[in-house]
Design an enzyme around this catalytic site. Structure first.
Site, mmCIF file in Angstrom:
data_model
loop_
_atom_site.group_PDB
_atom_site.id
_atom_site.type_symbol
_atom_site.label_atom_id
_atom_site.label_comp_id
_atom_site.label_asym_id
_atom_site.label_seq_id
_atom_site.Cartn_x
_atom_site.Cartn_y
_atom_site.Cartn_z
ATOM 1 N N ASP A 119 4.264 10.663 0.163
ATOM 2 C CA ASP A 119 5.581 11.318 0.097
ATOM 3 C C ASP A 119 6.130 11.410 -1.406
ATOM 4 O O ASP A 119 7.083 11.893 -1.366
ATOM 5 C CB ASP A 119 6.532 10.701 1.146
ATOM 6 C CG ASP A 119 6.815 9.141 0.645
ATOM 7 O OD1 ASP A 119 8.115 8.854 0.546
ATOM 8 O OD2 ASP A 119 6.004 8.504 0.441
ATOM 9 N N PHE B 222 -2.415 11.763 1.810
ATOM 10 C CA PHE B 222 -1.023 12.385 2.056
ATOM 11 C C PHE B 222 -0.054 11.411 1.529
ATOM 12 O O PHE B 222 -0.360 10.017 1.999
ATOM 13 C CB PHE B 222 -0.927 12.596 3.730
ATOM 14 C CG PHE B 222 -1.720 13.615 4.310
ATOM 15 C CD1 PHE B 222 -1.156 15.008 4.149
ATOM 16 C CD2 PHE B 222 -2.843 13.351 5.108
ATOM 17 C CE1 PHE B 222 -2.035 15.916 4.876
ATOM 18 C CE2 PHE B 222 -3.808 14.198 5.764
ATOM 19 C CZ PHE B 222 -3.158 15.647 5.593
ATOM 20 N N PHE C 244 -3.891 8.158 4.289
ATOM 21 C CA PHE C 244 -2.447 8.159 4.486
ATOM 22 C C PHE C 244 -1.673 7.188 3.731
ATOM 23 O O PHE C 244 -2.386 5.950 3.700
ATOM 24 C CB PHE C 244 -2.265 8.349 5.978
ATOM 25 C CG PHE C 244 -2.777 9.010 7.181
ATOM 26 C CD1 PHE C 244 -2.002 10.275 7.332
ATOM 27 C CD2 PHE C 244 -4.033 8.867 7.529
ATOM 28 C CE1 PHE C 244 -2.844 11.095 8.303
ATOM 29 C CE2 PHE C 244 -4.729 9.604 8.481
ATOM 30 C CZ PHE C 244 -3.960 10.853 8.680
ATOM 31 N N ASP C 245 -0.447 7.422 3.286
ATOM 32 C CA ASP C 245 0.377 6.461 2.941
ATOM 33 C C ASP C 245 1.106 6.256 4.162
ATOM 34 O O ASP C 245 0.913 6.720 5.131
ATOM 35 C CB ASP C 245 1.385 7.309 1.856
ATOM 36 C CG ASP C 245 2.563 6.280 1.391
ATOM 37 O OD1 ASP C 245 2.249 5.167 1.517
ATOM 38 O OD2 ASP C 245 3.685 6.848 1.207
ATOM 39 N N GLY C 246 1.869 5.031 4.007
ATOM 40 C CA GLY C 246 2.407 4.457 5.427
ATOM 41 C C GLY C 246 3.968 5.142 5.500
ATOM 42 O O GLY C 246 4.154 5.769 6.175
#
Length: 368
Positions: free
Chosen positions: A327, A325, A208-210
């Site tokens: 954004d 993932f 995951f990105d943060g």
């Protein structure tokens, strides 16, 4: 995990000109009976499961069929699917992820035979029901355990996501993904890639990105509006104030719930689920708030990689996650170039569309 490129099924498809008292689904199952397992585990009740909704076009490679739909129209598309329904689709970008979910389920059933806290994959597609026969044949050919289908015949499947208690929705249609996010459902856009790296077949790895993925885009907005120095000042001043949750926080929470079941059996060090935070944040300057936020939520992350603005590709190449993932399309494209299955989470201030290397041609009305 190696991927099967697909071979023609030996079982013949149903004769659409014959009259049968059985439902077409039953005909398909009977004709495939010799090549399908004689006994499958019972699917968990939706309210107890961690439900992953996947579109047909991310689970399988349907690029040729999509071209027929776009160039020749819906009727020719359906006709082609019926004529080729005994030919299984080859794996798509979500295939290895789904296989890894099933591998985790196998181990959970061994440890907790009566538990329904399992992954449950639902095929969510706006394809016509006629196409469902080919999808069933393909699922049986690849020995996938997917018993729940949602085929909406051209309508959007988004309205059904809550009814299925969906924890994560993966689609190749960014508009559908945005609709799901607006409904409060974790969702991401998945793309067809030329290269997919081989991944583990014994451990599910999710990266995951943060900001704007696990966390809200609060800090990202400060950075965009005022620059890096103000961002660092803001994070330092608010390091004891947890960030608001982002769209994928609930999915990480669901993964953690299953991890604890393995920990309870003494399998923390060899748990078949491993999670990663891969963020452009700097550790000393802005990492404290990220880690304290996770702690305040009662969530653990197995590995946290603070890259201080460095490219994420080399780290992802080492991790080899089943799914990543982010954004920002810049990071999604960079990950895809090295073979990582990367998904775009269209949430927050940093939005963009793919520029190169990723196929994103479909329209919202196309079969998924």
């Amino acid at each position: 995990m190696s991927q099967n490129n697909g071979h023609t099924l030996t079982a013949r498809g149903p004769d659409l000109t014959s009259i049968s008292n059985r439902a077409p689904w039953e005909d398909a199952r009977m004709k495939l009976k010799p090549s399908t397992p004689t006994r499958k585990p019972k699917p968990p009740k939706p309210e107890n499961a961690i439900t992953i909704g996947v579109s047909a076009r991310v689970l399988f490679n349907m690029e040729k069929e999509q071209q027929i739909y776009e160039q020749q129209g819906l009727e020719d598309y359906i006709k082609y699917q019926v004529e080729h329904e005994t030919q299984p689709f080859s794996p798509g970008p979500a295939f290895s992820f789904v296989k890894a979910l099933e591998a985790v389920n196998t181990q959970l059933r061994e440890l907790y035979p009566d538990s329904e806290e399992l992954f449950d994959v639902v095929l969510m597609t706006n394809n016509h029901a006629y196409v469902g026969l080919r999808l069933i044949n393909t699922i049986n050919h690849h020995q996938l355990f997917i018993e729940r289908f949602c085929m909406t015949g051209g309508n959007s499947p988004i309205g059904y996501l809550k009814a299925y208690h969906t924890n994560l929705y993966l689609s190749s249609d960014p508009d559908k993904v945005r609709e799901a996010l607006e409904e409060g459902i974790a969702a991401a856009t998945m793309f067809t890639q030329e290269k997919i790296t081989e991944v583990s077949d014994t451990q599910l790895r999710v990266a995951f990105d943060g900001d704007a993925v696990l966390f809200s885009d609060e800090s990202e907005r400060i950075y965009k509006a005022h620059g890096l120095d103000k961002f660092f000042e803001h994070e330092k001043a608010h390091e004891n104030k947890p960030l608001d949750h982002g769209p994928l926080k609930g999915f990480l929470e669901a993964l953690g719930k299953l991890q604890k079941k393995f920990y309870g059996k003494g399998q923390r060090m060899d748990c078949p689920i491993r999670t990663y935070l891969v963020t452009a944040r700097s550790a000393a300057s802005s990492g404290t708030r990220a880690l304290k936020t996770l702690r305040s939520w009662g969530l653990e992350i197995d590995e946290a990689l603070f890259l201080a603005g460095a490219p994420k590709g080399p780290m992802l190449e080492k991790i080899r996650p089943h799914i990543f993932f982010d954004d920002q399309m810049f990071h999604v494209e960079g990950a895809a170039e090295i073979g990582t299955v990367a998904c775009h989470v269209p949430y927050g201030i940093s939005q963009g569309m793919p520029k190169k290397g990723i196929n994103d041609k479909e329209t919202s009305s196309a079969p998924k």
